[in-house]
Design an enzyme around this catalytic site. Sequence first.
Site, short mmCIF file in Angstrom:
data_model
loop_
_atom_site.label_atom_id
_atom_site.label_comp_id
_atom_site.label_asym_id
_atom_site.label_seq_id
_atom_site.Cartn_x
_atom_site.Cartn_y
_atom_site.Cartn_z
NE ARG A 74 1.38 10.45 0.95
CZ ARG A 74 0.24 9.87 1.30
NH1 ARG A 74 -0.76 10.61 1.77
NH2 ARG A 74 0.09 8.58 1.17
CB VAL A 115 -1.52 5.14 -2.20
CG1 VAL A 115 -2.62 4.55 -1.33
CG2 VAL A 115 -0.79 6.26 -1.45
CG ASP A 116 4.61 3.82 -2.86
OD1 ASP A 116 5.08 3.75 -1.71
OD2 ASP A 116 4.51 2.83 -3.62
CG HIS A 146 -5.20 1.41 2.12
ND1 HIS A 146 -4.31 1.42 3.16
CD2 HIS A 146 -6.26 0.67 2.55
CE1 HIS A 146 -4.81 0.73 4.18
NE2 HIS A 146 -5.98 0.26 3.82
CB CYS A 154 -15.43 12.27 -11.32
SG CYS A 154 -16.66 13.59 -11.42
CB CYS A 159 -19.23 11.91 -13.52
SG CYS A 159 -17.75 11.84 -14.55
C1 BV8 Z 1 -12.58 0.71 6.84
C2 BV8 Z 1 -4.48 5.79 1.85
C3 BV8 Z 1 -14.81 -0.18 6.85
C4 BV8 Z 1 -4.57 7.28 2.04
C5 BV8 Z 1 -4.70 4.91 4.12
C6 BV8 Z 1 -11.64 -1.95 12.93
C7 BV8 Z 1 -12.11 -2.61 11.79
C8 BV8 Z 1 -12.28 -1.90 10.60
C9 BV8 Z 1 -11.99 -0.53 10.55
C10 BV8 Z 1 -11.52 0.11 11.68
C11 BV8 Z 1 -11.35 -0.60 12.86
N1 BV8 Z 1 -10.87 0.28 13.79
C12 BV8 Z 1 -10.73 1.49 13.23
C13 BV8 Z 1 -11.14 1.44 11.96
C14 BV8 Z 1 -11.18 2.59 11.06
C15 BV8 Z 1 -9.89 2.83 10.30
C16 BV8 Z 1 -8.66 2.54 11.11
O1 BV8 Z 1 -8.04 1.48 10.97
N2 BV8 Z 1 -8.24 3.50 11.92
C17 BV8 Z 1 -7.00 3.33 12.66
C18 BV8 Z 1 -6.26 4.66 12.72
C19 BV8 Z 1 -7.37 2.80 14.04
N3 BV8 Z 1 -9.86 2.02 9.09
C20 BV8 Z 1 -10.49 2.50 8.00
O2 BV8 Z 1 -11.12 3.52 7.99
C21 BV8 Z 1 -10.38 1.67 6.72
N4 BV8 Z 1 -11.70 1.46 6.19
O3 BV8 Z 1 -12.36 0.29 7.92
O4 BV8 Z 1 -13.79 0.49 6.13
C22 BV8 Z 1 -14.50 -1.63 7.01
C23 BV8 Z 1 -14.80 -2.23 8.22
C24 BV8 Z 1 -14.53 -3.58 8.40
C25 BV8 Z 1 -13.95 -4.32 7.38
C26 BV8 Z 1 -13.63 -3.68 6.18
C27 BV8 Z 1 -13.89 -2.34 5.99
C28 BV8 Z 1 -9.62 2.41 5.64
C29 BV8 Z 1 -8.20 2.68 6.08
C30 BV8 Z 1 -7.41 3.22 4.88
C31 BV8 Z 1 -6.88 4.61 5.19
N5 BV8 Z 1 -5.99 5.02 4.08
N6 BV8 Z 1 -3.92 5.20 3.06
C32 BV8 Z 1 -3.20 7.91 2.09
O5 BV8 Z 1 -2.18 7.18 2.04
O6 BV8 Z 1 -3.15 9.14 2.19
S1 BV8 Z 1 -3.98 4.35 5.53
C33 BV8 Z 1 -2.33 4.69 5.46
O7 BV8 Z 1 -1.89 4.64 6.78
C34 BV8 Z 1 -1.52 3.66 4.75
O8 BV8 Z 1 -2.13 3.20 3.59
C35 BV8 Z 1 -1.34 2.61 5.80
O9 BV8 Z 1 -2.39 1.70 5.75
C36 BV8 Z 1 -1.48 3.41 7.07
C37 BV8 Z 1 -0.13 3.63 7.70
O10 BV8 Z 1 0.26 2.45 8.20
P1 BV8 Z 1 1.69 1.86 7.80
O11 BV8 Z 1 1.73 1.59 6.34
O12 BV8 Z 1 1.90 0.72 8.72
O13 BV8 Z 1 2.73 3.00 8.06
P2 BV8 Z 1 3.34 3.44 9.48
O14 BV8 Z 1 4.08 4.70 9.26
O15 BV8 Z 1 2.26 3.38 10.51
O16 BV8 Z 1 4.37 2.27 9.84
C38 BV8 Z 1 5.52 2.10 9.05
C39 BV8 Z 1 6.27 0.96 9.66
O17 BV8 Z 1 7.41 0.70 8.85
C40 BV8 Z 1 6.80 1.26 11.06
O18 BV8 Z 1 6.48 0.18 11.91
C41 BV8 Z 1 8.31 1.39 10.88
O19 BV8 Z 1 9.03 0.85 11.97
C42 BV8 Z 1 8.54 0.53 9.67
N7 BV8 Z 1 9.70 0.90 8.85
C43 BV8 Z 1 10.18 2.14 8.60
N8 BV8 Z 1 11.25 2.02 7.76
C44 BV8 Z 1 11.41 0.70 7.48
C45 BV8 Z 1 10.42 -0.02 8.17
N9 BV8 Z 1 10.32 -1.36 8.13
C46 BV8 Z 1 11.22 -2.02 7.36
N10 BV8 Z 1 12.19 -1.40 6.64
C47 BV8 Z 1 12.32 -0.06 6.68
N11 BV8 Z 1 13.29 0.54 5.97
ZN ZN Z 2 -16.73 13.67 -13.75
#
Ligand code: BV8
Ligand code: ZN
Length: 289
Positions: A74, A115-116, A146, A154, A159
Amino acid sequence: MMMQQSHDMQAFKDVLSKSKHIIAVAGAGLSAASGIPTFRGAGGMWRKYNAMSLATPEGFHENPSLCWQFYHYRRETANKAQPNAAHNALGAFSLPSIRHLIAPESSFTLITQNVDGLSVLALEKALESATDADLNVEQPKILEMHGRLFDVKCTKAECGHVEFNRTSPICAALQGTEDLVEANAMDPDIPRADLPRCSKCNALARPGVVWFGEMPVHLDTIEGLVGRADLCLVVGTSSTVYPAAVYAEVVAENGGKVAVFNLDRSEGDEDANFLFLGPCEETLPEALS
Ligand code: BV8
Ligand code: ZN
Protein backbone atom coordinates in the site's frame (compact mmCIF):
# COMPACT_ATOMS: atom_id res chain seq x y z
CA MET A 1 -43.18 12.98 4.28
CA MET A 2 -40.60 11.34 1.98
CA MET A 3 -37.87 13.87 1.11
CA GLN A 4 -37.52 14.43 -2.66
CA GLN A 5 -33.96 13.50 -3.73
CA SER A 6 -32.33 15.79 -6.33
CA HIS A 7 -29.70 15.08 -9.00
CA ASP A 8 -29.63 18.71 -10.06
CA MET A 9 -26.16 20.29 -9.81
CA GLN A 10 -27.48 23.88 -9.92
CA ALA A 11 -29.90 23.14 -7.08
CA PHE A 12 -26.95 21.71 -5.09
CA LYS A 13 -24.86 24.81 -5.79
CA ASP A 14 -27.70 27.01 -4.50
CA VAL A 15 -27.71 25.03 -1.22
CA LEU A 16 -23.90 25.14 -1.08
CA SER A 17 -23.90 28.94 -1.49
CA LYS A 18 -26.10 29.31 1.60
CA SER A 19 -24.25 26.75 3.80
CA LYS A 20 -22.16 27.98 6.73
CA HIS A 21 -20.64 24.85 8.32
CA ILE A 22 -19.64 22.38 5.63
CA ILE A 23 -17.93 18.99 6.12
CA ALA A 24 -16.89 16.31 3.64
CA VAL A 25 -16.58 12.63 4.61
CA ALA A 26 -14.34 10.83 2.09
CA GLY A 27 -13.40 7.21 1.40
CA ALA A 28 -11.35 5.09 -0.99
CA GLY A 29 -13.34 6.20 -4.06
CA LEU A 30 -11.77 9.66 -3.70
CA SER A 31 -8.34 8.12 -4.48
CA ALA A 32 -9.49 5.53 -7.05
CA ALA A 33 -8.62 7.78 -10.01
CA SER A 34 -5.10 8.12 -8.54
CA GLY A 35 -4.59 4.37 -8.96
CA ILE A 36 -5.17 3.42 -5.31
CA PRO A 37 -7.35 0.27 -5.20
CA THR A 38 -10.55 0.56 -3.17
CA PHE A 39 -11.53 -2.03 -0.58
CA ARG A 40 -14.76 -3.36 -2.01
CA GLY A 41 -15.70 -3.63 -5.63
CA ALA A 42 -13.89 -5.53 -8.37
CA GLY A 43 -10.16 -5.14 -7.56
CA GLY A 44 -11.13 -4.57 -3.94
CA MET A 45 -8.38 -5.21 -1.44
CA TRP A 46 -10.65 -6.70 1.21
CA ARG A 47 -11.46 -9.69 -0.96
CA LYS A 48 -8.10 -10.23 -2.59
CA TYR A 49 -5.85 -10.12 0.46
CA ASN A 50 -8.38 -10.84 3.17
CA ALA A 51 -7.50 -7.36 4.38
CA MET A 52 -10.25 -7.51 6.98
CA SER A 53 -8.09 -9.90 8.99
CA LEU A 54 -4.80 -8.17 8.13
CA ALA A 55 -6.13 -4.71 9.12
CA THR A 56 -6.54 -5.70 12.79
CA PRO A 57 -4.23 -5.73 15.84
CA GLU A 58 -4.74 -9.51 16.04
CA GLY A 59 -3.76 -9.94 12.38
CA PHE A 60 -0.57 -7.96 12.95
CA HIS A 61 0.27 -9.76 16.18
CA GLU A 62 -0.36 -13.16 14.63
CA ASN A 63 1.77 -12.54 11.58
CA PRO A 64 3.57 -9.21 11.32
CA SER A 65 5.38 -10.50 8.20
CA LEU A 66 2.12 -10.85 6.19
CA CYS A 67 0.73 -7.63 7.61
CA TRP A 68 3.85 -5.61 6.81
CA GLN A 69 3.91 -6.93 3.22
CA PHE A 70 0.30 -5.74 2.80
CA TYR A 71 1.16 -2.29 4.13
CA HIS A 72 4.47 -2.10 2.22
CA TYR A 73 2.44 -2.79 -0.94
CA ARG A 74 0.00 0.00 0.00
CA ARG A 75 2.93 2.37 0.76
CA GLU A 76 4.60 1.68 -2.58
CA THR A 77 1.29 2.19 -4.42
CA ALA A 78 0.59 5.46 -2.57
CA ASN A 79 4.20 6.64 -3.10
CA LYS A 80 3.65 6.40 -6.88
CA ALA A 81 0.24 8.11 -6.78
CA GLN A 82 -0.64 11.75 -7.40
CA PRO A 83 -3.70 13.68 -6.18
CA ASN A 84 -6.51 13.66 -8.77
CA ALA A 85 -9.00 16.40 -9.73
CA ALA A 86 -11.30 15.49 -6.82
CA HIS A 87 -8.48 15.82 -4.25
CA ASN A 88 -7.52 19.14 -5.83
CA ALA A 89 -11.11 20.44 -5.83
CA LEU A 90 -11.35 19.67 -2.09
CA GLY A 91 -7.91 21.21 -1.52
CA ALA A 92 -8.92 24.47 -3.20
CA PHE A 93 -12.30 24.48 -1.40
CA SER A 94 -10.38 24.28 1.90
CA LEU A 95 -9.06 27.81 1.29
CA PRO A 96 -11.46 30.52 2.54
CA SER A 97 -10.17 32.89 -0.17
CA ILE A 98 -11.60 30.47 -2.75
CA ARG A 99 -14.48 28.91 -0.78
CA HIS A 100 -16.02 32.21 0.30
CA LEU A 101 -16.58 33.12 -3.36
CA ILE A 102 -18.82 30.03 -3.56
CA ALA A 103 -20.15 29.75 0.00
CA PRO A 104 -19.64 33.13 1.76
CA GLU A 105 -18.48 33.03 5.42
CA SER A 106 -18.58 29.22 5.47
CA SER A 107 -16.21 26.93 7.40
CA PHE A 108 -15.02 23.61 5.95
CA THR A 109 -13.21 20.47 7.12
CA LEU A 110 -12.45 17.32 5.11
CA ILE A 111 -12.85 14.21 7.28
CA THR A 112 -11.11 11.42 5.38
CA GLN A 113 -11.10 7.68 6.02
CA ASN A 114 -8.19 7.37 3.58
CA VAL A 115 -4.66 6.80 4.85
CA ASP A 116 -2.86 7.50 1.54
CA GLY A 117 -2.08 11.17 2.30
CA LEU A 118 -3.18 12.36 -1.17
CA SER A 119 -5.63 14.91 0.25
CA VAL A 120 -2.80 16.42 2.32
CA LEU A 121 -0.63 16.70 -0.81
CA ALA A 122 -3.52 18.39 -2.66
CA LEU A 123 -4.01 20.85 0.21
CA GLU A 124 -0.27 21.65 0.29
CA LYS A 125 -0.46 22.40 -3.44
CA ALA A 126 -3.52 24.64 -2.92
CA LEU A 127 -1.76 26.44 -0.04
CA GLU A 128 1.02 27.53 -2.43
CA SER A 129 -1.41 30.24 -3.63
CA ALA A 130 -2.87 30.90 -0.18
CA THR A 131 -3.59 34.36 1.25
CA ASP A 132 -2.97 35.23 4.93
CA ALA A 133 -6.71 34.77 5.54
CA ASP A 134 -6.33 31.16 4.37
CA LEU A 135 -3.57 30.42 6.83
CA ASN A 136 -4.96 31.67 10.12
CA VAL A 137 -8.11 29.56 10.16
CA GLU A 138 -8.77 28.00 13.55
CA GLN A 139 -10.73 24.98 12.25
CA PRO A 140 -8.63 22.02 10.88
CA LYS A 141 -8.77 21.72 7.08
CA ILE A 142 -8.22 17.94 7.04
CA LEU A 143 -8.73 15.22 9.67
CA GLU A 144 -7.27 11.79 8.78
CA MET A 145 -9.48 9.75 11.09
CA HIS A 146 -7.97 6.36 10.23
CA GLY A 147 -4.37 7.48 10.63
CA ARG A 148 -1.65 7.64 8.00
CA LEU A 149 0.00 4.92 5.92
CA PHE A 150 3.40 6.64 6.19
CA ASP A 151 3.30 6.99 9.98
CA VAL A 152 5.45 4.25 11.54
CA LYS A 153 4.58 3.55 15.18
CA CYS A 154 6.49 1.72 17.91
CA THR A 155 4.64 -1.34 19.25
CA LYS A 156 6.02 -0.65 22.77
CA ALA A 157 3.47 1.49 24.62
CA GLU A 158 6.16 2.76 27.00
CA CYS A 159 8.14 4.07 24.01
CA GLY A 160 5.26 5.30 21.81
CA HIS A 161 7.60 6.76 19.16
CA VAL A 162 5.85 7.66 15.89
CA GLU A 163 7.58 9.02 12.81
CA PHE A 164 6.44 10.02 9.33
CA ASN A 165 8.49 7.84 6.99
CA ARG A 166 7.96 7.62 3.21
CA THR A 167 11.14 5.56 2.60
CA SER A 168 10.77 3.11 -0.27
CA PRO A 169 11.21 0.32 0.68
CA ILE A 170 10.79 0.92 4.40
CA CYS A 171 13.25 -1.93 5.04
CA ALA A 172 15.39 -4.23 2.87
CA ALA A 173 13.43 -7.40 3.74
CA LEU A 174 10.26 -5.97 2.18
CA GLN A 175 11.96 -4.90 -1.08
CA GLY A 176 10.11 -6.37 -4.06
CA THR A 177 7.45 -8.16 -2.01
CA GLU A 178 4.79 -6.12 -3.82
CA ASP A 179 4.73 -8.83 -6.50
CA LEU A 180 3.99 -11.47 -3.84
CA VAL A 181 1.09 -9.34 -2.61
CA GLU A 182 -0.20 -8.89 -6.17
CA ALA A 183 -0.01 -12.67 -6.60
CA ASN A 184 -1.59 -13.13 -3.16
CA ALA A 185 1.44 -15.26 -2.26
CA MET A 186 2.87 -13.26 0.63
CA ASP A 187 5.77 -14.75 2.59
CA PRO A 188 4.63 -15.50 6.16
CA ASP A 189 8.15 -16.01 7.45
CA ILE A 190 10.13 -12.78 7.09
CA PRO A 191 11.99 -12.77 10.45
CA ARG A 192 10.65 -10.13 12.89
CA ALA A 193 14.20 -8.82 13.27
CA ASP A 194 14.17 -7.90 9.55
CA LEU A 195 10.78 -6.15 9.69
CA PRO A 196 10.56 -2.36 10.32
CA ARG A 197 11.90 -1.50 13.78
CA CYS A 198 11.33 1.57 15.95
CA SER A 199 14.15 4.04 15.27
CA LYS A 200 14.24 4.93 18.98
CA CYS A 201 14.10 1.66 20.91
CA ASN A 202 14.43 -0.91 18.09
CA ALA A 203 11.21 -2.70 19.08
CA LEU A 204 9.04 -4.02 16.22
CA ALA A 205 7.24 -1.12 14.51
CA ARG A 206 3.70 -1.08 13.01
CA PRO A 207 1.92 1.00 10.37
CA GLY A 208 0.42 4.17 11.90
CA VAL A 209 -3.11 3.39 10.71
CA VAL A 210 -6.30 2.74 12.74
CA TRP A 211 -7.20 -0.95 12.47
CA PHE A 212 -10.63 -2.49 12.96
CA GLY A 213 -11.35 -2.56 16.67
CA GLU A 214 -9.07 0.44 17.27
CA MET A 215 -10.31 3.94 18.10
CA PRO A 216 -10.26 6.37 15.17
CA VAL A 217 -8.26 9.57 15.81
CA HIS A 218 -9.59 13.16 16.14
CA LEU A 219 -12.99 11.75 17.20
CA ASP A 220 -13.82 14.61 19.62
CA THR A 221 -13.07 17.27 16.99
CA ILE A 222 -14.95 15.29 14.36
CA GLU A 223 -18.03 14.82 16.53
CA GLY A 224 -18.09 18.57 17.26
CA LEU A 225 -17.88 19.44 13.55
CA VAL A 226 -20.52 16.86 12.61
CA GLY A 227 -22.84 18.24 15.32
CA ARG A 228 -22.54 21.76 13.87
CA ALA A 229 -22.59 20.97 10.13
CA ASP A 230 -25.44 22.23 7.93
CA LEU A 231 -24.06 20.48 4.83
CA CYS A 232 -22.28 17.11 4.57
CA LEU A 233 -20.63 15.99 1.33
CA VAL A 234 -20.13 12.19 1.22
CA VAL A 235 -17.42 11.36 -1.35
CA GLY A 236 -16.29 7.96 -2.65
CA THR A 237 -17.30 5.79 0.26
CA SER A 238 -19.49 2.69 0.56
CA SER A 239 -20.48 4.09 3.99
CA THR A 240 -20.10 0.67 5.55
CA VAL A 241 -17.35 1.37 8.11
CA TYR A 242 -18.24 2.93 11.45
CA PRO A 243 -18.29 5.44 12.98
CA ALA A 244 -17.63 7.39 9.71
CA ALA A 245 -20.74 5.83 8.16
CA VAL A 246 -23.12 7.60 10.53
CA TYR A 247 -21.90 11.20 10.17
CA ALA A 248 -24.19 12.07 7.24
CA GLU A 249 -27.17 10.66 9.15
CA VAL A 250 -26.35 12.88 12.18
CA VAL A 251 -26.16 15.98 9.96
CA ALA A 252 -29.55 15.09 8.41
CA GLU A 253 -31.08 14.48 11.85
CA ASN A 254 -29.89 17.96 12.87
CA GLY A 255 -31.72 19.46 9.87
CA GLY A 256 -28.62 19.74 7.66
CA LYS A 257 -28.35 18.68 4.02
CA VAL A 258 -26.44 15.66 2.61
CA ALA A 259 -24.96 15.34 -0.89
CA VAL A 260 -23.48 11.99 -2.00
CA PHE A 261 -20.83 11.88 -4.76
CA ASN A 262 -20.20 8.19 -5.52
CA LEU A 263 -19.56 5.93 -8.52
CA ASP A 264 -22.16 3.38 -7.46
CA ARG A 265 -25.06 3.30 -4.99
CA SER A 266 -23.87 3.25 -1.37
CA GLU A 267 -25.31 2.58 2.10
CA GLY A 268 -27.97 5.11 3.03
CA ASP A 269 -27.64 7.21 -0.15
CA GLU A 270 -31.40 7.02 -0.68
CA ASP A 271 -31.73 9.41 2.30
CA ALA A 272 -29.41 12.04 0.80
CA ASN A 273 -30.89 15.35 -0.39
CA PHE A 274 -28.59 15.18 -3.43
CA LEU A 275 -27.15 12.12 -5.18
CA PHE A 276 -24.53 12.50 -7.93
CA LEU A 277 -23.62 9.08 -9.31
CA GLY A 278 -20.39 9.04 -11.29
CA PRO A 279 -16.64 9.43 -10.87
CA CYS A 280 -16.02 12.05 -8.16
CA GLU A 281 -12.98 13.29 -10.09
CA GLU A 282 -15.60 14.60 -12.56
CA THR A 283 -18.60 15.46 -10.35
CA LEU A 284 -16.77 17.12 -7.47
CA PRO A 285 -14.76 19.73 -9.43
CA GLU A 286 -18.04 20.80 -11.06
CA ALA A 287 -19.87 20.91 -7.71
CA LEU A 288 -17.17 22.95 -5.90
CA SER A 289 -16.44 25.51 -8.60
C1 BV8 B 1 -14.19 1.62 16.20
C2 BV8 B 1 -7.25 2.03 7.95
C3 BV8 B 1 -14.70 1.89 18.52
C4 BV8 B 1 -6.53 0.73 7.77
C5 BV8 B 1 -9.60 1.38 8.06
C6 BV8 B 1 -20.70 0.40 15.05
C7 BV8 B 1 -20.16 1.49 15.75
C8 BV8 B 1 -18.77 1.58 15.93
C9 BV8 B 1 -17.93 0.58 15.42
C10 BV8 B 1 -18.47 -0.49 14.74
C11 BV8 B 1 -19.85 -0.58 14.56
N1 BV8 B 1 -20.10 -1.71 13.85
C12 BV8 B 1 -18.93 -2.33 13.57
C13 BV8 B 1 -17.93 -1.64 14.12
C14 BV8 B 1 -16.53 -2.04 14.07
C15 BV8 B 1 -15.78 -1.53 12.84
C16 BV8 B 1 -16.62 -1.53 11.59
O1 BV8 B 1 -17.13 -0.49 11.17
N2 BV8 B 1 -16.71 -2.68 10.94
C17 BV8 B 1 -17.43 -2.73 9.68
C18 BV8 B 1 -16.70 -3.68 8.73
C19 BV8 B 1 -18.85 -3.18 9.97
N3 BV8 B 1 -15.28 -0.19 13.07
C20 BV8 B 1 -14.10 -0.06 13.73
O2 BV8 B 1 -13.49 -0.99 14.18
C21 BV8 B 1 -13.56 1.35 13.89
N4 BV8 B 1 -13.24 1.57 15.28
O3 BV8 B 1 -15.32 1.37 15.93
O4 BV8 B 1 -13.74 1.97 17.48
C22 BV8 B 1 -15.68 3.00 18.44
C23 BV8 B 1 -17.01 2.73 18.70
C24 BV8 B 1 -17.95 3.75 18.63
C25 BV8 B 1 -17.57 5.04 18.29
C26 BV8 B 1 -16.22 5.28 18.00
C27 BV8 B 1 -15.28 4.28 18.06
C28 BV8 B 1 -12.26 1.53 13.14
C29 BV8 B 1 -12.47 1.35 11.65
C30 BV8 B 1 -11.19 1.76 10.92
C31 BV8 B 1 -10.63 0.58 10.14
N5 BV8 B 1 -9.50 1.07 9.32
N6 BV8 B 1 -8.59 1.92 7.37
C32 BV8 B 1 -6.22 0.47 6.32
O5 BV8 B 1 -6.61 1.27 5.44
O6 BV8 B 1 -5.58 -0.56 6.06
S1 BV8 B 1 -11.08 1.16 7.30
C33 BV8 B 1 -10.84 1.25 5.64
O7 BV8 B 1 -11.95 0.61 5.07
C34 BV8 B 1 -10.89 2.63 5.08
O8 BV8 B 1 -10.20 3.55 5.88
C35 BV8 B 1 -12.35 2.90 4.96
O9 BV8 B 1 -12.83 3.45 6.14
C36 BV8 B 1 -12.91 1.50 4.84
C37 BV8 B 1 -13.30 1.22 3.41
O10 BV8 B 1 -14.40 1.94 3.17
P1 BV8 B 1 -14.44 2.93 1.91
O11 BV8 B 1 -13.42 3.98 2.06
O12 BV8 B 1 -15.85 3.33 1.79
O13 BV8 B 1 -13.99 2.07 0.67
P2 BV8 B 1 -14.89 1.02 -0.15
O14 BV8 B 1 -13.98 0.28 -1.06
O15 BV8 B 1 -15.75 0.26 0.81
O16 BV8 B 1 -15.88 1.94 -1.01
C38 BV8 B 1 -15.35 2.75 -2.02
C39 BV8 B 1 -16.52 3.45 -2.65
O17 BV8 B 1 -16.03 4.34 -3.63
C40 BV8 B 1 -17.48 2.50 -3.36
O18 BV8 B 1 -18.80 2.81 -2.96
C41 BV8 B 1 -17.28 2.81 -4.84
O19 BV8 B 1 -18.49 2.74 -5.58
C42 BV8 B 1 -16.81 4.23 -4.80
N7 BV8 B 1 -15.94 4.63 -5.91
C43 BV8 B 1 -15.01 3.89 -6.56
N8 BV8 B 1 -14.41 4.67 -7.49
C44 BV8 B 1 -14.95 5.91 -7.41
C45 BV8 B 1 -15.93 5.90 -6.39
N9 BV8 B 1 -16.68 6.96 -6.07
C46 BV8 B 1 -16.46 8.11 -6.77
N10 BV8 B 1 -15.52 8.21 -7.74
C47 BV8 B 1 -14.76 7.15 -8.09
N11 BV8 B 1 -13.85 7.27 -9.07
ZN1 ZN C 1 10.13 2.41 20.33
